[in-house]
Scaffold this active site. Structure first.
Site, short mmCIF file in Angstrom:
data_model
loop_
_atom_site.label_atom_id
_atom_site.label_comp_id
_atom_site.label_asym_id
_atom_site.label_seq_id
_atom_site.Cartn_x
_atom_site.Cartn_y
_atom_site.Cartn_z
N LYS A 131 -3.76 21.51 -85.81
CA LYS A 131 -2.65 21.52 -84.85
C LYS A 131 -2.67 20.35 -83.87
CE LYS A 131 -0.89 25.46 -86.17
NZ LYS A 131 0.18 25.36 -87.15
N HIS B 279 2.33 18.27 -99.31
CA HIS B 279 1.23 19.15 -99.67
C HIS B 279 1.55 20.58 -99.22
CE1 HIS B 279 -2.87 19.96 -100.73
NE2 HIS B 279 -3.05 18.69 -100.99
N PRO C 180 -9.99 21.58 -85.23
CA PRO C 180 -9.17 21.29 -86.41
C PRO C 180 -9.03 22.44 -87.40
CG PRO C 180 -11.30 20.24 -86.62
CD PRO C 180 -11.32 21.00 -85.33
N TYR D 4 -10.58 26.29 -98.64
CA TYR D 4 -11.30 27.01 -97.58
C TYR D 4 -12.30 27.92 -98.28
CZ TYR D 4 -7.56 25.72 -94.26
OH TYR D 4 -6.68 25.03 -93.45
N TYR E 228 1.09 28.26 -90.13
CA TYR E 228 0.28 27.14 -90.62
C TYR E 228 1.04 25.82 -90.51
CZ TYR E 228 -3.31 25.12 -93.76
OH TYR E 228 -4.33 24.40 -94.31
P1 RFL Z 1 -6.61 10.81 -79.11
O1 RFL Z 1 -6.18 10.57 -80.53
O2 RFL Z 1 -8.01 11.19 -78.87
O3 RFL Z 1 -6.25 9.51 -78.31
C1 RFL Z 1 -6.69 9.34 -76.98
C2 RFL Z 1 -6.83 7.86 -76.73
O4 RFL Z 1 -7.24 7.66 -75.40
C3 RFL Z 1 -8.27 6.67 -75.36
N1 RFL Z 1 -9.04 6.91 -74.14
C4 RFL Z 1 -8.88 6.17 -73.03
N2 RFL Z 1 -8.10 5.12 -72.77
C5 RFL Z 1 -8.15 4.58 -71.53
N3 RFL Z 1 -8.98 5.08 -70.54
C6 RFL Z 1 -9.78 6.14 -70.78
N4 RFL Z 1 -10.56 6.62 -69.82
C7 RFL Z 1 -9.75 6.74 -72.07
N5 RFL Z 1 -10.40 7.79 -72.64
C8 RFL Z 1 -9.94 7.87 -73.89
C9 RFL Z 1 -9.05 6.87 -76.65
O5 RFL Z 1 -9.74 5.70 -77.04
C10 RFL Z 1 -7.90 7.23 -77.62
O6 RFL Z 1 -7.39 6.09 -78.26
O7 RFL Z 1 -5.71 11.93 -78.41
P2 RFL Z 1 -4.18 12.33 -78.63
O8 RFL Z 1 -3.28 11.13 -78.64
O9 RFL Z 1 -3.94 13.41 -77.67
O10 RFL Z 1 -4.14 12.90 -80.15
C11 RFL Z 1 -4.84 14.09 -80.46
C12 RFL Z 1 -5.37 14.00 -81.90
O11 RFL Z 1 -6.08 12.80 -82.06
C13 RFL Z 1 -6.27 15.20 -82.22
O12 RFL Z 1 -5.72 16.39 -81.72
C14 RFL Z 1 -6.45 15.37 -83.75
O13 RFL Z 1 -7.13 14.27 -84.29
C15 RFL Z 1 -7.18 16.68 -84.04
N6 RFL Z 1 -7.44 16.80 -85.50
C16 RFL Z 1 -6.44 17.19 -86.35
N7 RFL Z 1 -5.19 17.45 -85.87
C17 RFL Z 1 -4.18 17.76 -86.72
O14 RFL Z 1 -3.05 17.99 -86.26
N8 RFL Z 1 -4.39 17.83 -88.08
C18 RFL Z 1 -5.61 17.59 -88.66
O15 RFL Z 1 -5.74 17.62 -89.89
C19 RFL Z 1 -6.72 17.26 -87.77
N9 RFL Z 1 -7.95 16.94 -88.26
C20 RFL Z 1 -8.72 16.46 -85.99
C21 RFL Z 1 -8.94 16.53 -87.39
C22 RFL Z 1 -9.75 16.06 -85.14
C23 RFL Z 1 -10.99 15.74 -85.66
N10 RFL Z 1 -12.05 15.36 -84.77
C24 RFL Z 1 -11.78 14.38 -83.75
C25 RFL Z 1 -13.00 16.32 -84.47
C26 RFL Z 1 -10.18 16.20 -87.91
C27 RFL Z 1 -11.23 15.80 -87.05
C28 RFL Z 1 -12.56 15.45 -87.64
#
Ligand code: RFL
Length: 409
Positions: A309, A83, A305, A213, A406
């Site tokens: 990143k 994309h 988001p 956007y 980006y």
């Molecule tokens: P995660 O994915 O939140 O995973 C953390 C894990 O830790 C667990 N956990 C625990 N486990 C044991 N003990 C505890 N006390 C714990 N507390 C929590 C949780 O259950 C979970 O499984 O963090 P990680 O690995 O650092 O990854 C980060 C990403 O998930 C996050 O930055 C992205 O999802 C942000 N984000 C996006 N990032 C992109 O690069 N591209 C995107 O298009 C994008 N879209 C988004 C997004 C985040 C969104 N949310 C959450 C607001 C879209 C949305 C809607």
């Protein structure tokens, strides 16, 4: 003994205790296992919940390269879609940027985060990786010594203690790793942009063949592909809006209005599978290490988001962390661990700068001096939005800068 005085079950030990099985924790776990480092992952959620938790979808070229390097990209290549197009809709017209042919000329790969997590989990578990689901870390202890431990509560409510040599804090912004940092050991860089986004997932094909956007007097609206049958939409909403405050009809009407469906064509409607509200903010810790506790992913830095990143930084940091831990534990070489925080922060600051620029591009934030009509304090970095959009529309240099930032992490 447990803190409440009751007996504490024995738990286990591993050289590296990884908290969290999101993209960061699972990449750390897979790479450590592949290198032959003894590790265990503790994850609060069940395996079924992890496999359905829809979040990110746009993987940067570097993220794909990291996953390829470690044999973790097979399904992503089979099912991911390339994309490289953005469409901006403004009160003054619309314009498109083919960012795949600008700057470094690289596309994103659209691959839903829950699919990536499913692949990483399968690879980790199939190769014999140790993981405990439904096990919540509650505290990291003695991280400033050489024998850190993790207290956790399992599915039966028992408190267990794991002993290790290092703890990889990959448990997100509200996890135990961040909470366990003693006061004064890290500096927190926090910025609240004072607006929220309602994030939606619709079971419907995308309405625009680009990342959409839309800036509108009523607020920002966005569209991002997630696959042939599911599309993510975002709507700016006032801080404090409950997720269920808007009925489906109002959501679609608002998306139609802000994305100017009357001018540019109707949106593909479908059942809404997810709706969640989150505040737009950034929150970075410095340094990302306290003794034997190292942070990666959202536990280290939350960017929101707006520039996609978070998951990409998580994978980049996880690779750096796994390599540094391997060098230290297997080759007695601590240089990677000593440089870990600075190396990650170089990438984080760059992503943060771009992500904030995107926030200003997409929202009508109050510009200094003085609070706007909303009474909100002005953001000291706020820029007038229209000239930013106009420069992006007309300047090739600005477009190259956009494309590079980006797609880069
Ligand atoms: P995660 O994915 O939140 O995973 C953390 C894990 O830790 C667990 N956990 C625990 N486990 C044991 N003990 C505890 N006390 C714990 N507390 C929590 C949780 O259950 C979970 O499984 O963090 P990680 O690995 O650092 O990854 C980060 C990403 O998930 C996050 O930055 C992205 O999802 C942000 N984000 C996006 N990032 C992109 O690069 N591209 C995107 O298009 C994008 N879209 C988004 C997004 C985040 C969104 N949310 C959450 C607001 C879209 C949305 C809607």
């Amino acid at each position: 003994m447990r803190e409440d005085g009751a007996a504490e079950a024995a738990g286990d030990r591993a050289d590296v205790i990884v908290l969290g099985a999101g993209p960061a924790g699972l990449v750390v776990g897979n790479l450590l296992r592949a290198a032959g480092v003894d590790c265990v992952i503790l994850e609060r959620a069940t395996r079924a919940a992890l496999r359905t938790r829809a979040r990110a979808g746009y993987l940067a070229p570097n993220t794909v390269r990291v996953l390829e390097r470690h044999g973790l990209a097979d399904r992503l290549h089979r099912y991911g879609q390339q994309h490289s197009l953005c469409e901006f809709r403004t009160p003054h017209g619309r314009f498109r940027l083919d960012y795949g042919s600008l700057g470094p000329g690289e596309p994103h790969t659209v691959y839903p985060q829950q699919e990536l997590v499913t692949d990483l989990l399968a690879q980790y578990v199939d190769t014999g990786g140790r993981i405990h689901f439904a096990t919540e870390a509650t505290a990291v202890r003695d991280a400033d010594g050489t024998r850190p431990s993790v207290l956790a509560r399992d599915a039966d409510g028992r408190t267990l203690r794991w002993h290790g040599r290092y703890v990889a804090g990959c448990d997100g912004r509200h996890g135990a790793a961040r909470r366990s940092l003693p006061p004064g050991t890290v500096r927190r860089h926090h910025r609240d942009h004072a607006v929220s986004w309602l994030a939606l997932l619709a079971r419907a094909p995308q309405s625009i063949d680009a990342v959409g956007y839309a800036v509108h007097p009523a607020g920002f609206a966005g569209q991002m592909a997630r696959g042939p049958e599911v599309t993510r939409y975002y709507l700016q909403c006032p801080r404090g809006t409950p997720a269920d405050a808007w009925p489906d009809d109002r959501i679609w009407a608002e998306l139609d209005l802000r994305m100017r469906a009357a001018d540019y064509g109707p949106l593909h409607r479908g059942p809404l599978l997810q709706r969640l509200v989150f505040p737009l903010e950034s929150d970075v810790l410095e340094p990302l290490r306290h003794g034997t506790l190292l942070l990666a992913g959202d536990a280290a830095s939350l960017l929101g988001p707006s520039a996609a990143k978070g998951a990409n930084l998580a994978v980049l940091e996880a690779e750096l962390l796994a390599r540094a831990l391997t060098d230290d534990l297997l080759h007695d070489d601590p240089r990677g661990l000593n440089a870990y925080s600075d190396r990650c922060l170089t990438h984080i600051w760059r992503a943060l700068r771009f992500s904030r620029w995107m926030v200003h591009l997409l929202h009508d934030l109050p510009v200094p001096p003085g609070p706007g009509a909303s009474g909100r304090p002005p953001d000291r970095d706020a820029l007038p939005r229209r000239p930013c959009l106009e420069t992006l529309r007309t300047s090739r240099a600005e477009q190259d800068w956009f494309a590079e930032n980006y797609t880069d992490v």
